[in-house]
Design an enzyme around this catalytic site. Structure first.
Site, PDB file in Angstrom:
ATOM      1  N   THR A  94       0.858  -1.186   0.000  1.00  0.00           N
ATOM      2  CA  THR A  94       0.000   0.000   0.000  1.00  0.00           C
ATOM      3  C   THR A  94       0.895   1.236   0.000  1.00  0.00           C
ATOM      4  O   THR A  94       1.034   1.907   1.010  1.00  0.00           O
ATOM      5  CB  THR A  94      -0.885   0.026   1.260  1.00  0.00           C
ATOM      6  OG1 THR A  94      -0.048  -0.214   2.398  1.00  0.00           O
ATOM      7  CG2 THR A  94      -1.975  -0.994   1.206  1.00  0.00           C
ATOM      8  N   GLU A 163       0.149  -5.774  11.395  1.00  0.00           N
ATOM      9  CA  GLU A 163       1.425  -6.441  11.633  1.00  0.00           C
ATOM     10  C   GLU A 163       2.361  -5.494  12.370  1.00  0.00           C
ATOM     11  O   GLU A 163       2.528  -4.346  11.966  1.00  0.00           O
ATOM     12  CB  GLU A 163       2.025  -6.818  10.267  1.00  0.00           C
ATOM     13  CG  GLU A 163       3.221  -7.690  10.377  1.00  0.00           C
ATOM     14  CD  GLU A 163       3.011  -8.816  11.349  1.00  0.00           C
ATOM     15  OE1 GLU A 163       2.288  -9.756  11.007  1.00  0.00           O
ATOM     16  OE2 GLU A 163       3.544  -8.770  12.477  1.00  0.00           O
ATOM     17  N   PHE A 164       2.992  -5.975  13.423  1.00  0.00           N
ATOM     18  CA  PHE A 164       3.921  -5.123  14.170  1.00  0.00           C
ATOM     19  C   PHE A 164       5.364  -5.589  14.032  1.00  0.00           C
ATOM     20  O   PHE A 164       6.238  -5.127  14.742  1.00  0.00           O
ATOM     21  CB  PHE A 164       3.520  -5.071  15.648  1.00  0.00           C
ATOM     22  CG  PHE A 164       2.200  -4.381  15.893  1.00  0.00           C
ATOM     23  CD1 PHE A 164       2.094  -3.006  15.758  1.00  0.00           C
ATOM     24  CD2 PHE A 164       1.062  -5.105  16.230  1.00  0.00           C
ATOM     25  CE1 PHE A 164       0.883  -2.358  15.966  1.00  0.00           C
ATOM     26  CE2 PHE A 164      -0.151  -4.467  16.440  1.00  0.00           C
ATOM     27  CZ  PHE A 164      -0.246  -3.086  16.306  1.00  0.00           C
ATOM     28  N   LYS A 222      -2.402   0.737  14.678  1.00  0.00           N
ATOM     29  CA  LYS A 222      -1.215   0.439  13.873  1.00  0.00           C
ATOM     30  C   LYS A 222      -0.519   1.736  13.447  1.00  0.00           C
ATOM     31  O   LYS A 222       0.700   1.895  13.571  1.00  0.00           O
ATOM     32  CB  LYS A 222      -1.625  -0.387  12.654  1.00  0.00           C
ATOM     33  CG  LYS A 222      -0.614  -0.479  11.560  1.00  0.00           C
ATOM     34  CD  LYS A 222       0.549  -1.382  11.927  1.00  0.00           C
ATOM     35  CE  LYS A 222       1.579  -1.338  10.833  1.00  0.00           C
ATOM     36  NZ  LYS A 222       2.584  -2.336  10.896  1.00  0.00           N
ATOM     37  N   ASN A 226       3.267   3.185  14.991  1.00  0.00           N
ATOM     38  CA  ASN A 226       4.405   3.576  14.151  1.00  0.00           C
ATOM     39  C   ASN A 226       4.702   5.069  14.282  1.00  0.00           C
ATOM     40  O   ASN A 226       5.871   5.473  14.288  1.00  0.00           O
ATOM     41  CB  ASN A 226       4.146   3.206  12.689  1.00  0.00           C
ATOM     42  CG  ASN A 226       4.508   1.751  12.426  1.00  0.00           C
ATOM     43  OD1 ASN A 226       5.244   1.147  13.204  1.00  0.00           O
ATOM     44  ND2 ASN A 226       4.003   1.193  11.345  1.00  0.00           N
ATOM     45  N   GLY A 273      18.613   9.245  10.215  1.00  0.00           N
ATOM     46  CA  GLY A 273      17.183   9.390   9.881  1.00  0.00           C
ATOM     47  C   GLY A 273      16.525   8.024   9.728  1.00  0.00           C
ATOM     48  O   GLY A 273      17.159   7.081   9.282  1.00  0.00           O
ATOM     49  N   CYS A 278       7.335   1.692   6.447  1.00  0.00           N
ATOM     50  CA  CYS A 278       6.170   1.990   7.292  1.00  0.00           C
ATOM     51  C   CYS A 278       6.120   3.381   7.892  1.00  0.00           C
ATOM     52  O   CYS A 278       5.091   4.044   7.811  1.00  0.00           O
ATOM     53  CB  CYS A 278       6.095   0.977   8.426  1.00  0.00           C
ATOM     54  SG  CYS A 278       5.458  -0.598   7.889  1.00  0.00           S
TER      55      CYS A 278
HETATM   56  C1  UDX Z   1       8.583  -0.609  11.991  1.00  0.00           C
HETATM   57  C2  UDX Z   1       7.975  -0.952  13.362  1.00  0.00           C
HETATM   58  O1  UDX Z   1       9.035  -1.088  14.338  1.00  0.00           O
HETATM   59  C3  UDX Z   1       7.167  -2.231  13.270  1.00  0.00           C
HETATM   60  O2  UDX Z   1       6.530  -2.489  14.522  1.00  0.00           O
HETATM   61  C4  UDX Z   1       6.121  -2.095  12.162  1.00  0.00           C
HETATM   62  O3  UDX Z   1       5.403  -3.305  12.007  1.00  0.00           O
HETATM   63  C5  UDX Z   1       6.790  -1.721  10.828  1.00  0.00           C
HETATM   64  O4  UDX Z   1       7.564  -0.531  11.003  1.00  0.00           O
HETATM   65  P1  UDX Z   1      10.690  -1.457  10.607  1.00  0.00           P
HETATM   66  O5  UDX Z   1      10.407  -0.266   9.731  1.00  0.00           O
HETATM   67  O6  UDX Z   1      10.873  -2.775   9.970  1.00  0.00           O
HETATM   68  O7  UDX Z   1       9.513  -1.636  11.669  1.00  0.00           O
HETATM   69  O8  UDX Z   1      12.018  -1.163  11.471  1.00  0.00           O
HETATM   70  P2  UDX Z   1      12.344  -0.348  12.783  1.00  0.00           P
HETATM   71  O9  UDX Z   1      13.246  -1.160  13.619  1.00  0.00           O
HETATM   72  O10 UDX Z   1      11.143   0.177  13.470  1.00  0.00           O
HETATM   73  O11 UDX Z   1      13.222   0.880  12.238  1.00  0.00           O
HETATM   74  C6  UDX Z   1      12.677   1.897  11.429  1.00  0.00           C
HETATM   75  C7  UDX Z   1      13.735   2.938  11.137  1.00  0.00           C
HETATM   76  O12 UDX Z   1      14.051   3.707  12.301  1.00  0.00           O
HETATM   77  C8  UDX Z   1      15.074   2.357  10.656  1.00  0.00           C
HETATM   78  O13 UDX Z   1      15.586   3.144   9.617  1.00  0.00           O
HETATM   79  C9  UDX Z   1      15.946   2.442  11.886  1.00  0.00           C
HETATM   80  O14 UDX Z   1      17.318   2.514  11.572  1.00  0.00           O
HETATM   81  C10 UDX Z   1      15.450   3.724  12.511  1.00  0.00           C
HETATM   82  N1  UDX Z   1      15.706   3.804  13.960  1.00  0.00           N
HETATM   83  C11 UDX Z   1      15.101   2.929  14.816  1.00  0.00           C
HETATM   84  C12 UDX Z   1      16.557   4.781  14.458  1.00  0.00           C
HETATM   85  O15 UDX Z   1      17.117   5.571  13.696  1.00  0.00           O
HETATM   86  N2  UDX Z   1      16.769   4.842  15.805  1.00  0.00           N
HETATM   87  C13 UDX Z   1      16.177   3.999  16.693  1.00  0.00           C
HETATM   88  O16 UDX Z   1      16.409   4.129  17.900  1.00  0.00           O
HETATM   89  C14 UDX Z   1      15.317   2.998  16.170  1.00  0.00           C
END
Ligand code: UDX
Ligand code: UDX
Ligand code: ADP
Length: 467
Positions: A94, A163-164, A222, A226, A273, A278
């Site tokens: 999506t 989904e989380f 959800k 996020n 960043g 998501c």
């Molecule tokens: C996220 C949510 O965590 C998850 O619950 C949802 O289902 C989908 O979106 P995801 O995008 O796979 O998961 O990864 P995530 O670990 O959340 O990281 C997202 C971004 O934030 C990454 O680029 C990561 O590097 C960044 N990040 C995360 C930071 O820069 N600092 C942090 O402390 C945590």
């Protein structure tokens, strides 16, 4: 209680693939058919060599290896799988709309709608339809309307089951989920559907972790989960800019505030960043929904999370340019990492793409090394931005398989993804190969300041001014 015997999942991507693999491995009596219109992707899911699966996730190949061919099947036979299933998960993509009303903010629901129409066309007996993709609030209503008005008089119960899982830890997140959220109608048949899905998860998760809500709460939760997570990253990133101007160290600030149990220590790592499919999309969705209900202040509040994230990426690129004596034209800059985080080959919305784009604007030569991302993906990511032609990109950007080779004659190295292997490199050898002064810009705070400086690097770490 209704016991599910056959599950169909439409969409064999980052969400559908791992989720269904875990369900199949934990529920041997349920047949799980994962279908996709993308033949190439399905062929990879069926590849004999489990190292060739289309997505990389730690632990995934073991789970797929256990269930595939027994009760887990991947195919392009969408209609047959829909027909056989008593429960259908929709896990198609999506993306944010790139055209028309809501362009750049609203979710593009065309893939969801096509799925719904397909289900309506094929189904001849009652189905439980589960939204798994991240969707704007009230999509379930749209789904219901399509299914009821075009179907063959069958009863569709619509559930929202967001989904989380996070990429890179998808399998662990699925096996040991903090919670499962199931939203559905408050009617007897709605309750029966919620309980049927709950039963699937109860094969491996304690019942207390399975929350049942109404559909709208589930859909909104959800987006909000996020948005809150992304907000934490933007909040600490805003502080990182302040730390770089003062003698404060962002890691010390994160630690100090994280000890407050009301705040908590997780998700406070300052970085170049956030990326991923998501965070940005979900916040844009939230902003769009708020605006559409006339809640401008709410929309502005959440939009600031994205503005701060864009600022952080831009700030990182600008710092590289300013530090390299205000010009990067013709200079070789090595990128360590392209994925949006470690342990995944996913690059969607990765900060690396935007940092590269800003440097390419200044005619830099970029050499990329990422342990899991292919050359084709990197070129496609840059081309998608539409700022440079494929030809120009291929001229300015080289993708290599050897991180040491990437450093040869480079003016600077920028660390864009926190891959563990970067910490283990022979940085002395890397320093020897680079032009001097040799600059390293650590956008993930994974390298040791004192050590890097002792090796002779001019070292810049996000959120910290000096060692
Ligand atoms: C996220 C949510 O965590 C998850 O619950 C949802 O289902 C989908 O979106 P995801 O995008 O796979 O998961 O990864 P995530 O670990 O959340 O990281 C997202 C971004 O934030 C990454 O680029 C990561 O590097 C960044 N990040 C995360 C930071 O820069 N600092 C942090 O402390 C945590
Ligand atoms: C706060 C900090 O908690 C404390 O650590 C610091 O030393 C001083 O400032 P205080 O202002 O006494 O303490 O109370 P706090 O419990 O934090 O509440 C602040 C305000 O936020 C109150 O008006 C409270 O009603 C409100 N609040 C708090 C909410 O509206 N919702 C919440 O979930 C929590
Ligand atoms: P996500 O991260 O949400 O899982 P992906 O893009 O990784 O997103 O996966 C979504 C998958 O859904 C893609 O493989 C795409 O081919 C598939 N898909 C999209 N529309 C349909 C459809 N109508 N029928 C079957 N599969 C579809």
């Amino acid at each position: 209680m209704k016991k599910i015997k056959n599950i169909c999942c439409i969409g064999a991507g980052y969400v559908g693939g791992p989720t269904m693999s875990v369900i199949a491995s934990k529920c041997p009596e349920i047949t799980v058919n994962v279908v996709d219109i993308n033949q190439k992707r399905i062929d990879l899911w069926n590849h004999e060599d489990l190292d060739k699966l289309p997505i990389y996730e730690p632990g995934l190949k073991e789970v797929v290896g256990k269930a595939r061919g027994k009760n887990l099947f991947f195919s392009t036979e969408v209609d047959r799988a829909i027909d056989e299933a008593d429960m259908i998960f929709i896990s198609v993509n999506t993306p944010t709309k790139t055209y028309g009303k809501g362009k750049g903010q609203a979710a593009d629901l065309k893939y969801i709608e096509l799925c719904a129409r397909n289900i309506a066309k094929v189904a001849v007996n009652d189905k439980i339809v589960v939204e798994k993709s991240t969707l704007p609030v009230r999509t379930a209503e749209a789904l219901k309307s399509i299914l009821e008005n075009t179907g063959n008089n069958v009863n569709f119960e619509i559930l929202s089951n967001p989904e989380f899982l996070a990429e890179g830890t998808a399998i662990d997140d699925l096996l040991d989920a903090d919670r499962i959220l199931i939203g559905g109608a408050d009617t007897p048949s709605g309750q029966e559907a919620k309980d049927a899905l709950s039963w699937v998860y109860e094969h491996w998760l304690p019942k207390e972790r399975i929350l049942q809500t109404n559909v709208w709460s589930s859909e909104l939760s959800k987006l909000v989960a996020n948005a809150f997570l992304a907000q934490r990253v933007s909040s600490i990133n805003s502080i990182s800019a302040l730390c770089e101007r003062t003698d404060a160290n962002v890691a010390e600030v994160s630690k100090a505030i994280g000890y407050d149990s009301r705040i908590g220590s997780r998700f406070l790592n300052s970085s170049v960043g956030f990326g991923g499919s998501c965070f940005q999309k979900d916040i844009l969705n939230l902003v769009y929904i708020a605006k559409s209900f006339g809640l401008q202040e709410v929309a502005d509040y959440w939009e600031q999370v994205i503005i701060m994230n864009d600022y952080q990426k831009r700030r990182f690129a600008d710092n590289i340019i300013a530090t390299l004596y205000n010009t990067v034209s013709g200079k070789k800059i090595a990128f360590y990492g392209w994925a949006f985080k470690k342990d995944t080959n996913d690059t969607r919305e990765s900060a690396a793409i935007y940092v590269a784009d800003a440097l390419l604007e200044e005619n830099a030569n970029i050499v990329v090394y990422d342990p899991k991302v292919s050359k084709e993906t990197i070129y496609a990511d840059l081309e998608y931005l539409g700022n440079k032609s494929r030809e120009e990109i291929e001229k300015l950007v080289t993708v290599v398989n050897d991180p040491i080779e990437a450093a040869k004659d480079a003016h600077a190295i920028a660390v864009l993804t926190e891959w563990d292997e970067f910490k283990e490199y022979d940085w002395q050898a890397i320093h020897d190969l680079m032009l001097k002064p040799a600059f390293v810009f650590d956008g993930r705070r994974i390298l040791d300041h004192k050590k890097m400086e002792a090796l002779g690097f001019k070292f810049y770490k996000i959120g910290q001014n000096g060692s």
